[in-house]
Design a protein around this motif. Sequence first.
Motif, PDB file in Angstrom:
ATOM      1  N   ILE A  28       0.827  -1.458   0.205  1.00  0.00           N
ATOM      2  CA  ILE A  28       0.065   0.156   0.057  1.00  0.00           C
ATOM      3  C   ILE A  28       0.898   1.319  -0.078  1.00  0.00           C
ATOM      4  O   ILE A  28       0.510   2.072  -0.742  1.00  0.00           O
ATOM      5  CB  ILE A  28      -1.070   0.082   1.192  1.00  0.00           C
ATOM      6  CG1 ILE A  28      -2.170  -1.105   0.920  1.00  0.00           C
ATOM      7  CG2 ILE A  28      -1.634   1.311   1.461  1.00  0.00           C
ATOM      8  CD1 ILE A  28      -2.982  -1.394   2.167  1.00  0.00           C
ATOM      9  N   TYR A  29       1.942   1.417   0.634  1.00  0.00           N
ATOM     10  CA  TYR A  29       2.940   2.208   0.786  1.00  0.00           C
ATOM     11  C   TYR A  29       3.391   2.682  -0.663  1.00  0.00           C
ATOM     12  O   TYR A  29       3.596   3.978  -1.178  1.00  0.00           O
ATOM     13  CB  TYR A  29       4.028   1.992   1.714  1.00  0.00           C
ATOM     14  CG  TYR A  29       5.176   2.931   1.647  1.00  0.00           C
ATOM     15  CD1 TYR A  29       5.046   4.403   2.551  1.00  0.00           C
ATOM     16  CD2 TYR A  29       6.290   3.008   0.988  1.00  0.00           C
ATOM     17  CE1 TYR A  29       5.847   5.472   2.426  1.00  0.00           C
ATOM     18  CE2 TYR A  29       7.216   3.967   1.035  1.00  0.00           C
ATOM     19  CZ  TYR A  29       7.000   5.163   1.672  1.00  0.00           C
ATOM     20  OH  TYR A  29       7.966   5.964   1.685  1.00  0.00           O
ATOM     21  N   LEU A  64       1.880   1.744  -3.377  1.00  0.00           N
ATOM     22  CA  LEU A  64       0.695   2.437  -4.277  1.00  0.00           C
ATOM     23  C   LEU A  64       0.429   4.022  -3.804  1.00  0.00           C
ATOM     24  O   LEU A  64      -0.008   4.542  -4.832  1.00  0.00           O
ATOM     25  CB  LEU A  64      -0.372   1.239  -3.730  1.00  0.00           C
ATOM     26  CG  LEU A  64      -1.811   1.723  -4.868  1.00  0.00           C
ATOM     27  CD1 LEU A  64      -1.523   1.523  -6.394  1.00  0.00           C
ATOM     28  CD2 LEU A  64      -2.785   0.829  -4.317  1.00  0.00           C
ATOM     29  N   ILE A  65       0.507   4.340  -2.711  1.00  0.00           N
ATOM     30  CA  ILE A  65       0.228   5.900  -2.469  1.00  0.00           C
ATOM     31  C   ILE A  65       0.918   6.695  -3.406  1.00  0.00           C
ATOM     32  O   ILE A  65       0.384   7.824  -3.858  1.00  0.00           O
ATOM     33  CB  ILE A  65       0.584   5.941  -1.091  1.00  0.00           C
ATOM     34  CG1 ILE A  65      -0.233   5.264  -0.023  1.00  0.00           C
ATOM     35  CG2 ILE A  65       0.656   7.474  -0.474  1.00  0.00           C
ATOM     36  CD1 ILE A  65       0.109   5.493   1.539  1.00  0.00           C
ATOM     37  N   ALA A  96      -5.067   3.883  -3.582  1.00  0.00           N
ATOM     38  CA  ALA A  96      -4.601   3.552  -2.161  1.00  0.00           C
ATOM     39  C   ALA A  96      -5.388   3.581  -0.842  1.00  0.00           C
ATOM     40  O   ALA A  96      -5.627   2.669  -0.310  1.00  0.00           O
ATOM     41  CB  ALA A  96      -3.167   4.367  -1.990  1.00  0.00           C
ATOM     42  N   ARG A 101      -0.136  -3.345  -8.075  1.00  0.00           N
ATOM     43  CA  ARG A 101       1.029  -2.680  -8.053  1.00  0.00           C
ATOM     44  C   ARG A 101       2.023  -3.511  -8.933  1.00  0.00           C
ATOM     45  O   ARG A 101       3.235  -3.007  -8.964  1.00  0.00           O
ATOM     46  CB  ARG A 101       1.482  -2.343  -6.819  1.00  0.00           C
ATOM     47  CG  ARG A 101       2.005  -3.569  -6.026  1.00  0.00           C
ATOM     48  CD  ARG A 101       2.727  -3.266  -4.674  1.00  0.00           C
ATOM     49  NE  ARG A 101       4.010  -2.358  -4.874  1.00  0.00           N
ATOM     50  CZ  ARG A 101       5.112  -3.317  -4.748  1.00  0.00           C
ATOM     51  NH1 ARG A 101       5.280  -4.523  -4.562  1.00  0.00           N
ATOM     52  NH2 ARG A 101       6.176  -2.590  -4.939  1.00  0.00           N
TER      53      ARG A 101
END
Length: 199
Positions: A23-24, A26-27, A34, A76
Amino acid sequence: QAELQNLKSQLNPHFLFNTLNNIYSLIQIDADRAQQAVHDLSRMLRYVLYESSCPTVPLAAEVEFLRDYIELMRIRLPRHVEVGVSLPEEPSPTPVAPLLFISLIENAFKHGTSNDRPSFIRIDIHERGGELVCCIRNSCFPKTASDRSGSGIGLEQVQKRLSLMYDGHYEWHRGTTKDGKEYFSIIKIDTHDSEMRNR
């Protein structure tokens, strides 16, 4: 019971660490996606922390969790990574050990993809005549010695849980092809005759 609980306490942080890393990343690419991923993660963590505390869960619940996880991992990946997924559309209520296959799927995404070379992951989970089969194949890109993710802890957990929960009622074949380009893991569990060990 103590050994099974110990395995779970190791699994949950390991799962959370890997997913938050995704997720980091993807942000920085797509903030809206995200945000949706965080929502999906919260649903998955609810399953990990509460539903999976039971000795067994319905196969349908486990499949739904795996489907969400795979989709979260997929978003991702580079375009050159081919991901093929076959999960039961209408899983039976067969009781299964929760979170049994997640470490194998994590490993497939972590060690089976390359940032610049063609890669593939194929995940197939199905029931057949009282047998639950999980077949995972992926291209092989071993991590470097400095990468702690390649320590094999996840595979040790899978082996211990299979032995504790399905002793004498499972087969597990895994390894790399002769050319070293593909890794495979095939687990077959006799869910019809095996007796789950209650925790």
